[in-house]
Design a protein around this motif. Sequence first.
Motif, short mmCIF file in Angstrom:
data_model
loop_
_atom_site.label_atom_id
_atom_site.label_comp_id
_atom_site.label_asym_id
_atom_site.label_seq_id
_atom_site.Cartn_x
_atom_site.Cartn_y
_atom_site.Cartn_z
N HIS A 76 0.80 -1.21 0.00
CA HIS A 76 0.00 0.00 0.00
C HIS A 76 0.84 1.28 0.00
N ALA A 95 1.34 13.39 2.85
CA ALA A 95 -0.01 13.25 2.27
C ALA A 95 -0.48 11.80 2.33
N HIS A 96 0.43 10.87 2.02
CA HIS A 96 0.05 9.46 2.03
C HIS A 96 -0.22 8.99 3.46
N GLU A 98 -1.38 10.80 5.90
CA GLU A 98 -2.69 11.33 6.29
C GLU A 98 -3.83 10.52 5.69
N LYS A 99 -3.68 10.13 4.44
CA LYS A 99 -4.72 9.35 3.77
C LYS A 99 -4.81 7.94 4.35
N PHE A 100 -3.64 7.33 4.58
CA PHE A 100 -3.60 5.93 5.02
C PHE A 100 -4.15 5.78 6.44
N SER A 102 -6.06 8.18 8.01
CA SER A 102 -7.25 9.02 8.18
C SER A 102 -7.04 10.12 9.23
N THR A 103 -6.00 10.92 9.01
CA THR A 103 -5.66 11.94 10.00
C THR A 103 -5.10 13.17 9.31
N LYS A 104 -4.67 14.13 10.10
CA LYS A 104 -4.06 15.35 9.60
C LYS A 104 -2.82 15.64 10.44
N PRO A 134 -5.61 1.50 9.31
CA PRO A 134 -6.20 1.13 8.02
C PRO A 134 -6.86 -0.24 8.08
#
Length: 473
Positions: A76, A95-96, A98-100, A102-104, A134
């Motif tokens: 992934h 960025a990845h 945060e996406k993986f 689900s955060t900031k 995830p």
Amino acid sequence: MAKRRSSKKKVAAAAPALIRVDGVKRPKEVPFEVVVRSDTGASVFAEDALPTGASLSELRPSAPKSSEVARKLQKHGITVHNIGTFSISASCSAAHFEKFFSTKIVRRELPSTRGIPAGYAQFAPDKSEPWALPKVDQLDQLIDRAYIQQEPLFFANERPLPPFWNDKFRLRVPVDVAQILRASSVHERGITGQGVRVAMPDTGFYHHPYFVEQGYNFLGVTAPDASDHTSDNHGHGTGECANLFATAPGINFIGVKMGANPTLAFKTAVELRPAIITNSWGYHADLPNTTMPNSLKPLYLAVLDAIARGIVVCFSAGNGHNGFPGSMPEVISVGGVVVDPALQYSATGYTSGFKSTWFPGRDVPDISGLCGTPPSADYIVLPVQKGAALDKADGWGAFSGTSAASPMVAGVCALLKEADPGLSPNDVRNLLKYTARDITTGTNAHGENAKVGPDLATGYGLVDAERAINAVL
């Protein structure tokens, strides 16, 4: 011993590479540790959980499970650098991440700014935002937690100065350091650390002509997230390892160049199977009314694991910092003592000494090496790479702080391990403590006064190589 010019204090820290996204600065690449769920169900992140070496086995996942997690992370888009005993060292873009997960990612407010250099920053997930493991490929069932690893503070105060200005009292390597710590007489007896492997994670390890001239056994390697072990554009690692050679010139030295993840660098050092690991860095973290943050627990487990394997681990206590991992009871925590031109010894206002909040009953430091005094930061003249941040004088700089003290003490540990290879980490620590030279004057950075016997100013006192060896032979 020579005199040199005094100068302004400088604190070392490596700054993370930042990019601007939507007007906000944040790290370009995020280093993190993925802790795999243990086979027993026990978790280092459980409330009030603080394992010891004796309970490590309860937290260990099976090797096949860790490999499975690593394989799925790579699938992934996560870069896997190392599969450790308890955690996987990984990285990806901010960025990845945060996406993986689900955060900031936001800049973290530090609990204390004492001794923190300008520009130092830490980044972590925003606590006000949701955070989730995830669910793809059942990773949420295999992973316990994942935490961004922060840049460490290097517990040195350095000043780029040439080694031949005769305006101020300074120490030189190897002779001054070896004589003051009474290692020279041990060397004359043929004990130099011969055959003892010592590792040191730090900023890099340039093979300075000084090391060649001295004939030291010098090897530099890189952690998996670093590159070019032959360069040290900062100068900290190159300079500080000269203090190690001053007390143990016969060791087999391996310098591990640190990348963005200090936990990974430490784990890399462990995998090289040394007898001793010395660390001139840490975090200003073991503060009153706090508990150990979860982000430091992968490093904590890695240090415990190293000591459980029989490795002697030294950490600088800090320069007025509440240093961790230096506050761990299992490590040799190193403070500092200053010696003046009249050979008078005292505690110094540069160095830390405190009662740990996280480990009740733990007094920091255990023992001391040599360190300068504030406000100047030029006490020990050390080699650096030409053009490095600390080089303004043809490949030399002047250092102070407990960064200098830890490798000196680690060198004495190497002398002990040559004399008696069967000594355990606890044996070595006790030998250093009970043979130390008691320091009874001076005050450290925490306002602790030296007195007769053990104290928070210098621990048990200044390490004494000759007395320690005599206790073994």
